[in-house]
Design a protein around this motif. Structure first.
Motif, PDB file in Angstrom:
ATOM      1  N   ASN A   1       0.835  -1.210   0.000  1.00  0.00           N
ATOM      2  CA  ASN A   1       0.000   0.000   0.000  1.00  0.00           C
ATOM      3  C   ASN A   1       0.866   1.255   0.000  1.00  0.00           C
ATOM      4  N   ALA A   2       2.001   1.211   0.730  1.00  0.00           N
ATOM      5  CA  ALA A   2       2.875   2.383   0.796  1.00  0.00           C
ATOM      6  C   ALA A   2       3.454   2.703  -0.580  1.00  0.00           C
ATOM      7  N   LEU A   3       3.782   1.665  -1.356  1.00  0.00           N
ATOM      8  CA  LEU A   3       4.264   1.923  -2.723  1.00  0.00           C
ATOM      9  C   LEU A   3       3.158   2.587  -3.552  1.00  0.00           C
ATOM     10  N   ALA A   4       1.926   2.112  -3.369  1.00  0.00           N
ATOM     11  CA  ALA A   4       0.803   2.719  -4.100  1.00  0.00           C
ATOM     12  C   ALA A   4       0.604   4.173  -3.683  1.00  0.00           C
ATOM     13  N   HIS A   5       0.760   4.453  -2.383  1.00  0.00           N
ATOM     14  CA  HIS A   5       0.586   5.839  -1.907  1.00  0.00           C
ATOM     15  C   HIS A   5       1.639   6.757  -2.520  1.00  0.00           C
ATOM     16  N   GLY A   6       2.849   6.242  -2.707  1.00  0.00           N
ATOM     17  CA  GLY A   6       3.900   7.051  -3.336  1.00  0.00           C
ATOM     18  C   GLY A   6       3.487   7.482  -4.735  1.00  0.00           C
ATOM     19  N   ALA A   7       2.911   6.551  -5.480  1.00  0.00           N
ATOM     20  CA  ALA A   7       2.469   6.880  -6.839  1.00  0.00           C
ATOM     21  C   ALA A   7       1.298   7.861  -6.803  1.00  0.00           C
ATOM     22  N   THR A   8       0.408   7.696  -5.826  1.00  0.00           N
ATOM     23  CA  THR A   8      -0.726   8.629  -5.708  1.00  0.00           C
ATOM     24  C   THR A   8      -0.222  10.041  -5.430  1.00  0.00           C
ATOM     25  N   PHE A   9       0.782  10.144  -4.541  1.00  0.00           N
ATOM     26  CA  PHE A   9       1.348  11.452  -4.215  1.00  0.00           C
ATOM     27  C   PHE A   9       1.966  12.105  -5.454  1.00  0.00           C
ATOM     28  N   VAL A  10       2.771  11.331  -6.169  1.00  0.00           N
ATOM     29  CA  VAL A  10       3.400  11.882  -7.378  1.00  0.00           C
ATOM     30  C   VAL A  10       2.323  12.227  -8.416  1.00  0.00           C
ATOM     31  N   GLY A  11       1.299  11.404  -8.489  1.00  0.00           N
ATOM     32  CA  GLY A  11       0.204  11.676  -9.410  1.00  0.00           C
ATOM     33  C   GLY A  11      -0.461  13.017  -9.141  1.00  0.00           C
ATOM     34  N   ARG A  12      -0.558  13.380  -7.857  1.00  0.00           N
ATOM     35  CA  ARG A  12      -1.139  14.684  -7.529  1.00  0.00           C
ATOM     36  C   ARG A  12      -0.249  15.815  -8.047  1.00  0.00           C
ATOM     37  N   LEU A  13       1.062  15.644  -7.936  1.00  0.00           N
ATOM     38  CA  LEU A  13       1.985  16.684  -8.412  1.00  0.00           C
ATOM     39  C   LEU A  13       1.934  16.827  -9.931  1.00  0.00           C
ATOM     40  N   PHE A  14       1.630  15.736 -10.610  1.00  0.00           N
ATOM     41  CA  PHE A  14       1.552  15.765 -12.078  1.00  0.00           C
ATOM     42  C   PHE A  14       0.119  15.979 -12.577  1.00  0.00           C
ATOM     43  N   ASP A  15      -0.822  16.175 -11.644  1.00  0.00           N
ATOM     44  CA  ASP A  15      -2.246  16.225 -12.029  1.00  0.00           C
ATOM     45  C   ASP A  15      -2.646  14.980 -12.811  1.00  0.00           C
ATOM     46  N   GLU A  16      -2.167  13.847 -12.360  1.00  0.00           N
ATOM     47  CA  GLU A  16      -2.457  12.563 -13.012  1.00  0.00           C
ATOM     48  C   GLU A  16      -2.956  11.588 -11.945  1.00  0.00           C
ATOM     49  N   PRO A  17      -4.251  11.639 -11.622  1.00  0.00           N
ATOM     50  CA  PRO A  17      -4.758  10.811 -10.530  1.00  0.00           C
ATOM     51  C   PRO A  17      -4.637   9.311 -10.772  1.00  0.00           C
ATOM     52  N   GLN A  18      -4.462   8.897 -12.020  1.00  0.00           N
ATOM     53  CA  GLN A  18      -4.357   7.446 -12.294  1.00  0.00           C
ATOM     54  C   GLN A  18      -2.913   6.951 -12.317  1.00  0.00           C
ATOM     55  N   LEU A  19      -1.954   7.845 -12.080  1.00  0.00           N
ATOM     56  CA  LEU A  19      -0.553   7.397 -12.063  1.00  0.00           C
ATOM     57  C   LEU A  19      -0.397   6.287 -11.020  1.00  0.00           C
ATOM     58  N   GLY A  20       0.353   5.262 -11.349  1.00  0.00           N
ATOM     59  CA  GLY A  20       0.536   4.143 -10.413  1.00  0.00           C
ATOM     60  C   GLY A  20      -0.501   3.052 -10.595  1.00  0.00           C
ATOM     61  N   THR A  21      -1.375   3.225 -11.592  1.00  0.00           N
ATOM     62  CA  THR A  21      -2.325   2.159 -11.924  1.00  0.00           C
ATOM     63  C   THR A  21      -2.179   1.835 -13.413  1.00  0.00           C
TER      64      THR A  21
END
Ligand SMILES: [Zn+2]
Length: 446
Positions: A327-347
């Motif tokens: 889950n922590a790895l997924a949260h990292g991608a979610t965080f970066v996705g917010r910075l890129f305005d890409e909510p699906q990053l990491g999926t």
């Protein structure tokens, strides 16, 4: 340009796990379709039959500038404390960095990350004698190798007020410069070292720039007992929010941990670095649901990091599950996705940026959504990475980088390492002692 990844077992997301057998069609930078029997005559192809296809890993806290330190002789007495590790190693290395050694470090860090299946680096940079333009050098090297990144320069008062100002200006320059606007796989944050090397005025300036720009602040917090009270001080500086990335969060009291969880602060947990520096154990169970994983500069193998984080947690808490590290790895991608305005990053979803990793992993037991955590911790590893796609482009093919010659990176890095080590030898032990100014403890808080 389109790309077809055929016949793999696809981990469409890590949290909660979703797995299916499918082909993946990438069009440009994004995933265009997922399903069986997909075809596209003009597409490049990756045969993923018998393989696992997973979202690219995110390293939520690292220091590319440390990449040439591997094997470097210290030349002074071995450090006996965290402060001495900084004074005798890292604060000598960072002062010895010049533009070419920064570039070599970034190339090595990006190369090692991609070959380990890490598609995003969240980097925290320091080079007090080569500040201006340093983030452009890193962005250039990362882009050359093809890795996604979030970059920040660590502001600190440890090398004097002029360098603190120049460091803040470097963050501001990078976020306003056209370089990142024209570099779609890099984004800025505001970097700050740690509460104990920041004056009140400098901390306020960092928090102000992070808030005004919306980029968020990336800071070490509570890594060692010398940084105790950091979260409370950040709270008083109005810095506790969902755009704050706090690395370590070990020396936090229960009220501070509650504040981190309550305010949605993203915490980068760095298990291997914490053990290596002997700084203690982060209270993972208190830090909320936004804990991510970082390496703090110890490469970018996120399978090794996840495995160590799991074992370290189990050592003190035998009933801790395996789910939290994935889950922590997924949260990292979610965080970066917010910075890129890409909510699906990491999926791996239709419309998501195509950041994918193919693993040569044939499970010897059943593998479905319920079993993924166990396979992640005890089965899959960076050694299984064969192909890596970042923003739709194949950047690793059959375990080799596609955009740069790895032997060229090694030759350049070895030349730069030799010169860097010689400069470090001539750099004295840092004499900085922690700032004693602390926010007063509030009555009732321990
Ligand atoms: Zn760090």
């Amino acid at each position: 340009m389109s790309l077809l990844i055929e016949g793999g077992r696809v981990v469409r997301r890590l949290s909660p796990p979703l797995i299916e057998h499918a082909d993946i069609l990438v069009d440009g930078t994004r995933i265009a379709a997922i399903g069986t029997g997909l075809d596209e005559a003009a597409a490049q192809r990756i045969d993923a039959s018998g393989c696992l296809v997973v979202p690219g890993n995110v390293n939520s806290h690292t220091h590319a500038y440390s990449a040439l330190a591997r094997g470097m002789p210290l030349g002074v007495a071995a450090p006996r404390s965290f402060l001495e590790i900084l004074q005798r190693l890292w604060w000598r290395l960072d002062r010895a960095l010049d533009e070419e050694s920064i570039r070599a470090s970034a190339l090595v860090a990006a190369r090692d990350a991609l070959l380990a299946g890490t598609t995003t680096l969240v980097d925290h940079h320091a080079s007090p004698n080569a500040i201006d333009g340093s983030l452009d050098i890193i962005a250039g090297a990362f882009t050359q190798v093809g890795i996604r990144s979030v970059l920040a320069y660590e502001v600190s008062d440890r090398d004097g007020a002029d360098r603190a100002r120049a460091s803040l200006a470097e963050n501001e320059r990078f976020m306003r410069s056209s370089s990142w606007l024209h570099c779609p796989i890099s984004r800025p944050m505001v970097g700050a070292h740690a509460s104990f090397t920041l004056s009140d005025a400098t901390l306020e300036a960092c928090v102000g720039l992070a808030a005004q720009s919306g980029c968020g602040l990336h800071i070490h917090a509570g890594e060692d007992a010398i940084d105790s009270g950091a979260i409370r001080r950040l709270g008083q500086a109005r810095a506790l929010n969902s755009r704050l990335l706090a690395a370590h969060a070990i020396h936090v009291d229960s009220d501070e941990a509650h504040q981190l969880a309550e305010r949605g602060v993203v915490v980068a947990h760095n298990a291997r670095s914490n053990m290596n520096n002997g700084v203690g154990h982060a209270p993972i169970e208190l830090l909320g649901d936004r804990v991510t994983l970082g390496t703090d500069g110890i490469g970018s193998d996120m399978w090794a990091e996840a495995m160590t984080a799991y074992f370290r947690q189990r050592e003190g808490q035998p009933d801790a599950g395996m789910d939290w590290v994935v889950n922590a790895l997924a949260h990292g991608a979610t965080f970066v996705g917010r910075l890129f305005d890409e909510p699906q990053l990491g999926t791996i979803s239709v419309g998501a940026p195509a950041d994918l990793v193919v693993l040569d992993y044939s499970p010897p037991t059943l593998l479905d959504a319920n079993d993924l955590y166990a396979h992640w911790v005890f089965g899959t590893s960076a050694a299984a990475v064969t192909d890596v796609v970042v923003s739709g482009e194949i950047v690793v093919r059959d375990r080799m980088l596609t955009r740069v010659d790895e032997a060229d990176i090694d030759r350049f890095a070895r030349r730069q390492a030799r010169a860097l080590w010689a400069r470090v030898e001539d750099t004295p032990v840092h004499t900085f002692e922690p700032v004693t100014s602390r926010a007063p403890a509030t009555a009732g808080l321990s």
